[in-house]
Enzyme design. Structure first.
Site, PDB file in Angstrom:
ATOM      1  N   LEU A  77       1.645  -6.939  -0.816  1.00  0.00           N
ATOM      2  CA  LEU A  77       2.662  -5.894  -0.972  1.00  0.00           C
ATOM      3  C   LEU A  77       2.989  -5.657  -2.440  1.00  0.00           C
ATOM      4  O   LEU A  77       3.762  -4.761  -2.773  1.00  0.00           O
ATOM      5  CB  LEU A  77       3.956  -6.285  -0.238  1.00  0.00           C
ATOM      6  CG  LEU A  77       3.808  -6.829   1.189  1.00  0.00           C
ATOM      7  CD1 LEU A  77       5.184  -7.043   1.799  1.00  0.00           C
ATOM      8  CD2 LEU A  77       2.996  -5.866   2.041  1.00  0.00           C
ATOM      9  N   ALA A  78       2.419  -6.464  -3.333  1.00  0.00           N
ATOM     10  CA  ALA A  78       2.780  -6.330  -4.747  1.00  0.00           C
ATOM     11  C   ALA A  78       2.109  -5.109  -5.341  1.00  0.00           C
ATOM     12  O   ALA A  78       1.067  -4.654  -4.877  1.00  0.00           O
ATOM     13  CB  ALA A  78       2.345  -7.575  -5.512  1.00  0.00           C
ATOM     14  N   SER A 126      -0.850   3.542   1.091  1.00  0.00           N
ATOM     15  CA  SER A 126       0.227   4.517   0.903  1.00  0.00           C
ATOM     16  C   SER A 126      -0.217   5.933   1.219  1.00  0.00           C
ATOM     17  O   SER A 126      -1.381   6.303   0.987  1.00  0.00           O
ATOM     18  CB  SER A 126       0.680   4.445  -0.558  1.00  0.00           C
ATOM     19  OG  SER A 126       1.383   5.599  -0.918  1.00  0.00           O
ATOM     20  N   GLU A 128       0.311   8.273  -0.520  1.00  0.00           N
ATOM     21  CA  GLU A 128      -0.098   8.863  -1.803  1.00  0.00           C
ATOM     22  C   GLU A 128      -1.613   8.926  -1.953  1.00  0.00           C
ATOM     23  O   GLU A 128      -2.113   9.644  -2.819  1.00  0.00           O
ATOM     24  CB  GLU A 128       0.506   8.076  -2.969  1.00  0.00           C
ATOM     25  CG  GLU A 128       1.987   8.324  -3.177  1.00  0.00           C
ATOM     26  CD  GLU A 128       2.287   9.707  -3.769  1.00  0.00           C
ATOM     27  OE1 GLU A 128       1.624  10.095  -4.745  1.00  0.00           O
ATOM     28  OE2 GLU A 128       3.170  10.393  -3.230  1.00  0.00           O
ATOM     29  N   TYR A 150      -0.535   6.347  -9.253  1.00  0.00           N
ATOM     30  CA  TYR A 150      -0.172   5.431  -8.166  1.00  0.00           C
ATOM     31  C   TYR A 150      -1.121   5.630  -6.984  1.00  0.00           C
ATOM     32  O   TYR A 150      -1.690   4.671  -6.441  1.00  0.00           O
ATOM     33  CB  TYR A 150       1.278   5.716  -7.741  1.00  0.00           C
ATOM     34  CG  TYR A 150       1.758   4.912  -6.565  1.00  0.00           C
ATOM     35  CD1 TYR A 150       2.479   3.740  -6.750  1.00  0.00           C
ATOM     36  CD2 TYR A 150       1.512   5.325  -5.251  1.00  0.00           C
ATOM     37  CE1 TYR A 150       2.936   3.003  -5.658  1.00  0.00           C
ATOM     38  CE2 TYR A 150       1.954   4.597  -4.167  1.00  0.00           C
ATOM     39  CZ  TYR A 150       2.667   3.433  -4.377  1.00  0.00           C
ATOM     40  OH  TYR A 150       3.102   2.719  -3.295  1.00  0.00           O
ATOM     41  N   LYS A 154      -3.949   3.016  -5.423  1.00  0.00           N
ATOM     42  CA  LYS A 154      -3.843   2.629  -4.009  1.00  0.00           C
ATOM     43  C   LYS A 154      -5.098   3.049  -3.239  1.00  0.00           C
ATOM     44  O   LYS A 154      -5.520   2.371  -2.300  1.00  0.00           O
ATOM     45  CB  LYS A 154      -2.602   3.266  -3.375  1.00  0.00           C
ATOM     46  CG  LYS A 154      -1.290   2.577  -3.748  1.00  0.00           C
ATOM     47  CD  LYS A 154      -1.179   1.239  -3.033  1.00  0.00           C
ATOM     48  CE  LYS A 154       0.201   0.651  -3.131  1.00  0.00           C
ATOM     49  NZ  LYS A 154       0.294  -0.684  -2.512  1.00  0.00           N
ATOM     50  N   ARG A 184      16.317  -0.680  -1.259  1.00  0.00           N
ATOM     51  CA  ARG A 184      15.607   0.174  -2.211  1.00  0.00           C
ATOM     52  C   ARG A 184      16.344   0.182  -3.554  1.00  0.00           C
ATOM     53  O   ARG A 184      17.569   0.306  -3.578  1.00  0.00           O
ATOM     54  CB  ARG A 184      15.602   1.621  -1.712  1.00  0.00           C
ATOM     55  CG  ARG A 184      14.414   2.004  -0.904  1.00  0.00           C
ATOM     56  CD  ARG A 184      13.177   2.060  -1.728  1.00  0.00           C
ATOM     57  NE  ARG A 184      12.070   2.666  -1.005  1.00  0.00           N
ATOM     58  CZ  ARG A 184      10.856   2.149  -0.958  1.00  0.00           C
ATOM     59  NH1 ARG A 184      10.588   1.005  -1.539  1.00  0.00           N
ATOM     60  NH2 ARG A 184       9.889   2.776  -0.323  1.00  0.00           N
ATOM     61  N   VAL A 189      14.401   8.071  -4.805  1.00  0.00           N
ATOM     62  CA  VAL A 189      15.359   9.169  -4.690  1.00  0.00           C
ATOM     63  C   VAL A 189      16.406   8.906  -3.606  1.00  0.00           C
ATOM     64  O   VAL A 189      17.568   9.283  -3.747  1.00  0.00           O
ATOM     65  CB  VAL A 189      14.617  10.515  -4.471  1.00  0.00           C
ATOM     66  CG1 VAL A 189      14.138  10.683  -3.035  1.00  0.00           C
ATOM     67  CG2 VAL A 189      15.484  11.671  -4.897  1.00  0.00           C
ATOM     68  N   ARG A 217       9.554  14.973   2.608  1.00  0.00           N
ATOM     69  CA  ARG A 217       8.939  13.670   2.825  1.00  0.00           C
ATOM     70  C   ARG A 217       9.261  13.174   4.226  1.00  0.00           C
ATOM     71  O   ARG A 217      10.266  13.569   4.826  1.00  0.00           O
ATOM     72  CB  ARG A 217       9.453  12.645   1.787  1.00  0.00           C
ATOM     73  CG  ARG A 217       8.907  12.878   0.372  1.00  0.00           C
ATOM     74  CD  ARG A 217       7.413  12.580   0.296  1.00  0.00           C
ATOM     75  NE  ARG A 217       6.824  12.856  -1.014  1.00  0.00           N
ATOM     76  CZ  ARG A 217       6.288  14.034  -1.370  1.00  0.00           C
ATOM     77  NH1 ARG A 217       6.281  15.058  -0.529  1.00  0.00           N
ATOM     78  NH2 ARG A 217       5.748  14.194  -2.566  1.00  0.00           N
TER      79      ARG A 217
END
Ligand code: GDP
Length: 324
Positions: A77-78, A126, A128, A150, A154, A184, A189, A217
């Site tokens: 998860l890092a 992700s 992304e 990012y 990923k 979070r 956001v 999102r």
């Protein structure tokens, strides 16, 4: 007794996962970057968790740690958790979120080869990786075409998971859409908004400065997504699963829901846009189709959008009340 090793144990998902696994009687080990990080994060973790210091970018150290702990399950998860940060630090993002994941896969493969005991790995992938997706909603067969540093890091890790799978390592991935909780940090956001809504309600004053309010999102509840990770790593076959709610809301809708929950009625006068918070490139909308996870893992999201916002705002209001 099952032993688990979690990289990124000090993040939102790692903290929740450590609690879930410890509750199941799993022996939990976690990776942190420094003794200071271990000391500051230990109180948030369940008793009995062992923390180890190491850098994800140091492949030999990761191999050494896995050889020492001999975990049955490894959760990677890092990584650089913020898309916004990745634009400022693209090289570090590639090293940590991309090559760092490969260090974990390679360490697990060496452990498995050395001991003859099976090792299972879960890679936190992700949404992304899909960039500006060519279909809505996205599923496991959507084209991987990232837009951000990012997402590109990923995507590399995601594809290397499949490469290691073909070398007989059980590496499963969860393609996670945005998932939130009071854990979070305000660099995201959602928490930025709920913390501001609570502050404005508490003080009767203040403003909130954001980037693009129109992006949509697919926001879910982080503990549901951690549950999906555990189901995925224990599934009979290593595979990829999209984990999402299938519903989207705009940033503006998130602001409206948070302000309403906090009791702030004049919020439109208090919110402004600063272009420096707008990303150089990103998808206008991301939404995932988690039907495969439902069919094969029995997984589905349990907390609706309004409740996620409500729980986060209530938490931030409570923090302010407690701290005066
Ligand atoms: P991410 O999806 O992992 O990048 O999660 P974030 O919570 O950081 O961002 C979610 C969406 O909110 C992105 O599309 C951002 O462009 C948008 N956004 C709008 N204003 C802001 C802001 O002030 N901060 C952040 N972090 N995101 C913002």
């Amino acid at each position: 007794m099952t032993r688990a090793f979690i990289t990124g144990i000090s993040g939102q998902d790692g903290t929740i996962l450590a609690g879930v696994l410890a509750g199941q009687g799993v022996e939990v080990h976690g990776l942190v970057r420094s003794a200071d990080e271990a000391a500051s994060h230990a109180p948030a973790l369940p008793g009995g968790v062992t923390l180890h210091v190491g850098e994800l970018t140091d492949g030999e150290r990761i191999s050494e740690l896995l050889a020492e702990v001999r975990p049955d399950e490894v959760y990677n998860l890092a990584g650089i958790s913020s898309v916004a940060y990745s634009w400022e630090h693209p090289v570090q993002t590639g090293l940590v979120s991309g090559l760092g994941a490969v260090n974990v896969f390679e360490a697990a493969r060496r452990l498995q080869d050395g001991t003859g005991r099976p090792v299972r790995v879960l890679q936190a992938s992700s949404a992304e990786i899909f960039g500006n997706p060519d279909r809505t909603p996205q599923d496991e067969s959507t084209r991987v075409a990232p837009l951000s540093p990012y997402g590109a890091a990923k995507a590399y890790a995601h594809q290397m998971a499949a490469v290691f799978r073909s070398r007989d390592l059980h590496v499963a991935t969860v393609v996670l859409y945005n998932h939130e909780s009071p854990l979070r940090p305000v660099t995201f956001v959602t928490r930025k908004i709920t913390a501001a809504a609570a502050r404005i309600a508490h003080e009767g004053a203040g403003t909130l400065v954001l980037g693009d309010l129109s992006v949509r999102r697919d926001w879910g509840w982080a503990p549901d997504y951690v549950d999906a990770m555990v189901r995925t790593i224990r599934h009979g076959r290593p595979d990829d699963f999209v984990i999402a709610t299938g519903r989207t809301h705009s940033v503006e809708e998130f602001v409206a829901a948070a302000m309403e929950r906090a009791g702030v009625t004049d919020w439109r006068d208090r919110v402004s846009v600063d272009p420096s918070f707008v990303r150089p490139a990103e998808a206008a909308e991301q939404v995932g189709d988690a039907s495969k996870a439902l069919a094969e893992l029995g997984w589905s999201p349990t907390v609706p959008f309004s409740e996620i916002v409500g729980r986060m705002v209530d938490h931030d209001l409570e923090l302010l009340r407690r701290n005066g």
